[in-house]
Design a protein around this motif. Structure first.
Motif, short mmCIF file in Angstrom:
data_model
loop_
_atom_site.label_atom_id
_atom_site.label_comp_id
_atom_site.label_asym_id
_atom_site.label_seq_id
_atom_site.Cartn_x
_atom_site.Cartn_y
_atom_site.Cartn_z
N LEU A 3 1.39 -0.93 -0.15
CA LEU A 3 0.29 -0.22 -0.08
C LEU A 3 1.24 1.08 0.03
O LEU A 3 0.33 2.25 -0.22
N ILE A 4 1.99 1.11 0.84
CA ILE A 4 3.09 2.35 0.64
C ILE A 4 4.26 1.97 -0.28
O ILE A 4 4.91 0.88 0.56
N ASP A 5 5.01 2.24 -0.43
CA ASP A 5 6.11 2.25 -1.11
C ASP A 5 7.63 1.89 -0.45
O ASP A 5 7.75 3.47 0.48
N ASN A 12 14.00 1.78 7.09
CA ASN A 12 12.49 2.31 6.47
C ASN A 12 12.42 3.58 6.69
O ASN A 12 11.39 4.13 7.14
N LEU A 13 12.25 2.98 5.22
CA LEU A 13 12.72 3.98 4.30
C LEU A 13 11.25 4.02 3.52
O LEU A 13 11.46 3.54 2.57
N ARG A 24 -4.05 5.61 6.46
CA ARG A 24 -3.73 6.20 7.52
C ARG A 24 -2.88 4.23 8.27
O ARG A 24 -1.89 4.02 9.02
N ASP A 25 -3.47 3.36 8.40
CA ASP A 25 -3.78 1.79 8.30
C ASP A 25 -2.01 0.99 8.44
O ASP A 25 -1.37 1.00 8.40
N ALA A 26 -2.12 1.75 6.50
CA ALA A 26 -0.49 1.33 5.92
C ALA A 26 0.60 1.38 6.66
O ALA A 26 1.63 1.62 7.29
N LEU A 27 0.75 3.05 6.95
CA LEU A 27 1.60 3.96 7.85
C LEU A 27 1.51 3.13 9.17
O LEU A 27 3.05 3.47 9.80
N GLN A 29 1.71 0.92 10.50
CA GLN A 29 1.91 -0.78 10.38
C GLN A 29 3.54 -0.60 9.63
O GLN A 29 4.20 -0.78 10.67
N ALA A 30 3.99 0.98 9.30
CA ALA A 30 5.19 0.24 9.14
C ALA A 30 5.83 1.44 10.30
O ALA A 30 7.20 2.03 9.29
#
Length: 327
Positions: A3-5, A12-13, A24-27, A29-30
């Motif tokens: 979901l995010i690259d 962790n960039l 929001r959820d993907a951010l 989780q990362a």
């Protein structure tokens, strides 16, 4: 598909566009703790409330925007976020040019890689990444400067800024402001001197090879000596060079063009044109600050003089020196 690259590797960039902030959820989780926004748009503060740190670099995606001067601060922000154990998201509007430029600058400094290598690496995460041509040139210059922590004190950066001022003045049809003219011999005094240019009438030194501008000429391909010796272009009627301090009284007058006189004998030795001029070899030089070959002599340096460190005294050949007893 993620979901995010995420930039490949052990960092962790992440890189993305404005829409990435809605995930929001993907951010979460990362574990994104730091967000670097590289754009000039009104931003909703609510978008950034979940994050620990938020930095905004207000630039447009245009070729003449100066992102180079911001690399040290953006690199530090990214590194601080990673050192804190969190994740860092770098974004612009589309996640294509501005954000890619800042991520590439960080990778270049951290891994000591070229701009081309950094771009290839970032494209593995986000294939659409493509800094505009101006940003790409800035990244290449950043690499040539060896990615310093203080960009603004680097001679290469100062020279680049001077060239930008010249281009702006040229576009406005004006001479550059006096305080913005860079007299190169007052900033950079280094490197081997292969030859010296002297006034043909009074022999006053006017310039050395280190201040001459690279100038392509088909005449150099005719060199049959086989030695590959560096010379100035033979078919050209002028030596083009950087502004030097002895030219200050003339260049600071605010004229678009004029003559250059030897400071000792006041003989006309050259001319200048901030808007540029066409050399006799057909190349267009901007800005054009030149010494006429018919008015100066090129005095070659010996091999010993070329190799001698700046400021070192010449050592006389054996048998030619004088002892104190002989004086």
């Amino acid at each position: 598909m993620a979901l995010i690259d995420r930039v490949p590797g052990d960092l962790n960039l992440y890189i993305g566009g404005m829409f990435t902030l809605r995930r929001r959820d993907a951010l979460q989780q990362a574990n994104i703790t730091h967000v670097l926004s590289v754009l000039r748009l009104p931003l909703d503060d609510n978008l950034f409330s979940p994050f620990k740190q938020h930095m905004v670099v207000e630039v447009d995606d245009v070729e003449d925007e100066n992102l180079l001067e911001r690399f040290p601060s953006t690199n530090k922000f990214i590194q601080d976020g990673l050192d804190g154990g969190g994740g860092v998201l770098v974004h612009c509007a589309m996640g294509k040019s501005r954000s890619a430029t800042c991520v590439m600058a960080y990778l270049m400094q951290r891994h000591n890689i070229s701009a081309a290598q950094a771009l290839s690496h970032v494209r593995q995460a986000r294939s659409i990444c493509e800094p505009n041509e101006g940003f790409m040139r800035q990244l290449e210059l950043y690499g040539q400067m060896q990615t310093p922590d203080n960009v603004e004190e680097t001679p290469a950066y100062q020279r680049w800024m001077y060239q930008r001022e010249i281009e702006l003045s040229r576009a406005c049809g004006q001479a550059p402001e006096a305080e913005k003219i860079r007299f190169e011999d007052e900033h950079v005094i280094e490197g081997p001197v292969k030859f010296e240019l002297r006034c043909r009438k009074c022999r006053r030194p006017l310039a050395t090879s280190q201040y001459l501008l690279p100038h392509e000429s088909t005449s150099n391909t005719d060199d049959k000596s086989g030695e590959g010796e560096e010379t100035s272009p033979r078919n050209c009627a002028h030596h083009f060079l950087d502004p030097l301090s002895w030219m200050r009284p003339e260049l600071e007058q605010g004229k678009l063009e004029g003559r250059l006189e030897c400071p000792k004998c006041h003989t006309n030795v050259g001319k200048y044109a901030w808007q540029g001029m066409k050399c006799s070899c057909s190349e267009w030089i901007v800005p054009a600050i030149s010494l006429a070959k018919g008015r100066v002599d090129e005095v070659r340096k010996s091999v010993a003089e070329i190799r001698r460190p700046p400021g070192a005294a010449a050592v006389p050949p054996p048998g030619t020196g004088h002892s104190r007893q002989n004086l």
